[in-house]
Scaffold this motif. Structure first.
Motif, PDB file in Angstrom:
ATOM      1  N   LYS A  75      -6.392   1.136  -1.262  1.00 58.16           N
ATOM      2  CA  LYS A  75      -6.686   0.711   0.372  1.00 58.16           C
ATOM      3  C   LYS A  75      -7.491  -0.217   0.192  1.00 58.16           C
ATOM      4  O   LYS A  75      -7.330  -1.071   1.190  1.00 58.16           O
ATOM      5  N   GLU A  81       0.766  -1.287   0.179  1.00 57.26           N
ATOM      6  CA  GLU A  81       0.088  -0.196   0.022  1.00 57.26           C
ATOM      7  C   GLU A  81       0.772   1.338   0.089  1.00 57.26           C
ATOM      8  O   GLU A  81       0.399   2.192  -0.615  1.00 57.26           O
ATOM      9  N   THR A 119       0.567   4.100  -2.790  1.00 61.33           N
ATOM     10  CA  THR A 119       0.125   5.302  -2.718  1.00 61.33           C
ATOM     11  C   THR A 119       1.269   6.349  -2.808  1.00 61.33           C
ATOM     12  O   THR A 119       0.991   7.394  -3.134  1.00 61.33           O
ATOM     13  N   ARG A 125      -7.077   6.666  -4.438  1.00 65.91           N
ATOM     14  CA  ARG A 125      -6.383   6.535  -2.964  1.00 65.91           C
ATOM     15  C   ARG A 125      -7.116   5.321  -2.220  1.00 65.91           C
ATOM     16  O   ARG A 125      -6.728   4.245  -1.613  1.00 65.91           O
TER      17      ARG A 125
END
Length: 292
Positions: free
Chosen positions: A211, A110, A114, A207
């Motif tokens: 997630k 992640e 990101t 985003r």
């Protein structure tokens, strides 16, 4: 119509070329000139749009001759390639710093995804213009092109670090561990595609997509270590070797054949098909060391 005068100015010494005719800077001055041209182009693309910005306008704004601009970047497309190279390096540095002390594979993945969204954020407004060109299989901006090999190799190395720094790496089947960085890079390409068309503030949907999908991807990778999933792992390995890696190799040949990749890192200098084998050899050496 773009200018075709490409002779460098008298104060620039001849330099070896990167794939696609990008000159390799050999002095601090030439590196600064190259960076100035690239910075100016990125700013003008944001202000005017990619299609409305010419090489002559970029050169004028940067205070260099048109010939000098073409010396460092063979065409406007290769300015974007220079941008890819730079942003991928920034992505690698940012990801490495943020993953420090984190061993959970899902969290590391992640962070890496990101981080890419964060690094690319300033360029989102005109990303769709790049995508239209990159979607052309004959374009040097294609992620599978020979010109994109340095940035692609750096990106794959990021996911190699994501895996090898995690507590999951020693538990994985060797066949999957060998190919997983390439598979995770392809997953990043899905995130990039979603990001290009995302019009929410601060690309919030992208985003949230990262997630939501990251734990799922991590769970699938984790489950692969069980014997019952070995046939699926072998199928995935065959799929990559038969379809994905040959695409990389054929695109290299069609885009320039013997063009030499930059020698900045060992990973970027190697043929793509050999990178997984080298990773497997490193892992085997580590296991042998632990067994002693």
């Amino acid at each position: 119509m773009e200018e075709t005068d490409r002779s460098p100015s008298d104060d620039v010494a001849p330099a070896a070329e990167l794939p696609g005719g990008r000159a390799r800077p050999k002095t601090d001055k030439s590196e600064l000139t190259r960076a100035l041209i690239l910075d100016t182009a990125m700013r003008m693309f944001q202000e005017r749009g990619y299609n409305k910005t010419t090489m002559r306008a970029i050169a004028t704004e940067a205070g260099v001759s048109v010939g000098n601009a073409y010396y460092y970047f063979a065409s406007k497309e290769f300015l974007i390639q220079g941008f890819y190279d730079r942003m991928t390096h920034e992505h690698a540095v940012d990801t490495h710093a943020k993953m420090a002390g984190v061993t959970d594979f899902s969290k590391r993945l992640e962070i890496a995804l990101t981080s890419w969204v964060d690094c690319a954020a300033p360029y989102h407004e005109f990303a769709s213009q790049f995508f239209r060109t990159a979607a052309d299989p004959d374009s040097p901006l294609s992620p599978f092109s020979n010109e994109s090999h340095p940035a692609r190799a750096t990106a794959v190395a990021i996911f190699d670090e994501v895996l090898n720094g995690s507590d999951l790496a020693p538990k994985l089947d060797a066949e999957l561990a060998e190919l997983l960085p390439d598979l995770l890079w392809l997953h990043l390409m899905i995130v990039v595609l979603y990001w290009v068309f995302d019009r929410t503030d601060d690309t919030e949907r992208t985003r949230n997509f990262v997630k939501r999908c990251t734990p799922l991807v991590a769970k699938v990778v984790s489950l692969s270590r069980y014997r019952v999933f070995r046939p699926l792992v072998r199928d995935a390995k065959g799929l990559i070797h038969d379809f994905i890696l040959p695409t990389f190799i054929s695109s290299q040949k069609s885009s320039g054949g013997g063009a030499e990749a930059p020698q900045d890192t060992a990973t970027a200098a190697e043929p793509v098909a050999k990178v997984p084998a080298k990773r497997a050899a490193k892992r085997a050496a580590k296991k042998a060391s632990r067994a002693q």
